[in-house]
Design an enzyme around this catalytic site. Structure first.
Site, short mmCIF file in Angstrom:
data_model
loop_
_atom_site.label_atom_id
_atom_site.label_comp_id
_atom_site.label_asym_id
_atom_site.label_seq_id
_atom_site.Cartn_x
_atom_site.Cartn_y
_atom_site.Cartn_z
N GLY A 1 62.17 61.21 37.22
CA GLY A 1 61.60 59.99 36.65
C GLY A 1 61.60 58.86 37.68
N THR B 1 70.02 59.52 42.38
CA THR B 1 69.18 58.31 42.31
C THR B 1 68.97 57.92 40.85
OG1 THR B 1 68.02 58.90 44.33
CG2 THR B 1 66.86 57.41 42.86
N GLY B 2 68.84 56.61 40.61
CA GLY B 2 68.49 56.16 39.26
C GLY B 2 69.43 55.07 38.78
N GLU C 1 66.61 65.32 45.74
CA GLU C 1 67.65 65.66 44.75
C GLU C 1 67.83 67.17 44.66
OE1 GLU C 1 67.08 61.77 41.83
OE2 GLU C 1 66.15 63.65 41.23
N THR D 1 71.57 55.13 36.24
CA THR D 1 72.92 55.60 35.94
C THR D 1 73.70 55.80 37.24
OG1 THR D 1 71.86 56.82 34.13
CG2 THR D 1 74.19 57.26 34.51
N ALA E 1 69.82 62.42 34.92
CA ALA E 1 68.71 63.29 34.50
C ALA E 1 67.87 62.54 33.48
CB ALA E 1 69.24 64.59 33.89
N ASP E 2 66.63 62.97 33.35
CA ASP E 2 65.75 62.39 32.33
C ASP E 2 65.91 63.12 31.00
OD1 ASP E 2 64.43 60.44 34.07
OD2 ASP E 2 63.76 62.24 35.12
C1 5RP Z 1 65.46 60.18 39.76
C2 5RP Z 1 66.09 60.98 38.69
C3 5RP Z 1 67.06 60.30 37.79
O1 5RP Z 1 68.24 61.00 37.80
C4 5RP Z 1 66.51 60.26 36.41
O2 5RP Z 1 65.22 59.66 36.44
C5 5RP Z 1 67.41 59.46 35.46
O3 5RP Z 1 67.38 58.11 35.79
P1 5RP Z 1 68.16 57.00 34.99
O4 5RP Z 1 69.61 57.21 35.29
O5 5RP Z 1 67.62 55.71 35.54
O6 5RP Z 1 67.83 57.18 33.54
O7 5RP Z 1 65.87 62.15 38.53
O8 5RP Z 1 64.50 60.90 40.46
#
Ligand code: 5RP
Length: 224
Positions: free
Chosen positions: A96, A28-29, A103, A31, A83-84
């Site tokens: 995040g 999710t996110g 996940e 990326t 990942a954050d």
């Molecule tokens: C969602 C996550 C995402 O992988 C993480 O927040 C990174 O998001 P982004 O690709 O928008 O920076 O853990 O729960």
């Protein structure tokens, strides 16, 4: 290159890690959104996906990619997620976007975790990004007290309810020098559903988008 271009580049590079003819795990996110869009180009070559959130499920389906229940595909070769933060051993802060519980479940079901990030996510020590902890609502104060005693400053994510009906405490002010131990300790607090620290099951591979191209970092359980 903009951050979105770095994310797009790394998402495209992740296609090389997708086994053909199989169901893959999808995170999710923002990326991962680029990854799902790229996956649409090879949708006839994969069987489908197990998804870590309602948002990703919607996007996968909009591209005509079949979404499977994890109970019907309990073993996956590959899980691709963002990942954050990620440290030099492949331990990550995630959540995040609030999807940390699903996940973590899918990551555990996968033989290989391919983490896709832009270079801004690389850190020497985890903790600058507030650590998300999914909590059963009635345990909010109990868990917050325990997290304070561990040196953190937990703050409830305002107005947010997870896909599982729980709340999230974002824990500020941490410097996580021993991520595996820290993950185990937080896991043991009653009322914690999931801590967004992915150290016990970290990444196997990180694809890092940089302005010079995509770098691949490999981790083994020993280096983790
Ligand atoms: C969602 C996550 C995402 O992988 C993480 O927040 C990174 O998001 P982004 O690709 O928008 O920076 O853990 O729960």
């Amino acid at each position: 290159m903009t951050q979105d271009e770095l994310k797009q580049q790394v998402a495209a590079a992740a296609l090389k890690h997708v086994p053909r003819g199989e169901v893959i795990g999808v995170g999710t996110g923002s990326t991962v959104n680029f990854f799902i869009d790229a996956l649409a180009g090879i949708r006839q070559d994969i069987k489908g996906a197990v998804s870590s959130s309602e948002r990703s499920t919607e996007r996968l389906r909009a591209h005509g990619i079949a979404v499977f229940d994890l109970n019907d595909v309990p073993r996956l070769s590959v899980y691709v997620d963002g990942a954050d933060e990620i440290d030099p051993q492949g331990a990550m802060i995630k959540g995040g976007g609030g999807a940390l519980t699903r996940e973590k479940i899918i990551a555990e079901a996968a033989d290989r975790f391919v983490c896709i990030v832009d270079q801004s996510k690389l850190v020497p020590t985890l903790g600058r990004f507030p650590l998300p902890v999914e909590v059963v609502p009635m345990a909010r104060e109990l868990v917050a007290q325990r997290l304070r005693s561990m040196g953190g400053d937990p703050r409830e994510r305002a107005g947010y309810v997870t896909d599982n009906g729980n709340i999230i405490l974002d824990v500020h002010g941490l410097q996580i020098t021993e991520p595996r131990e820290f993950e185990s300790r937080v896991n043991q607090i009653p009322g914690v559903v999931t801590v967004g620290l992915f150290a016990l099951r970290g990444a196997d591979v990180a694809l890092v988008g940089t302005s010079e191209g995509v770098e691949q970092r490999n981790f083994t359980p020993r280096t983790r």
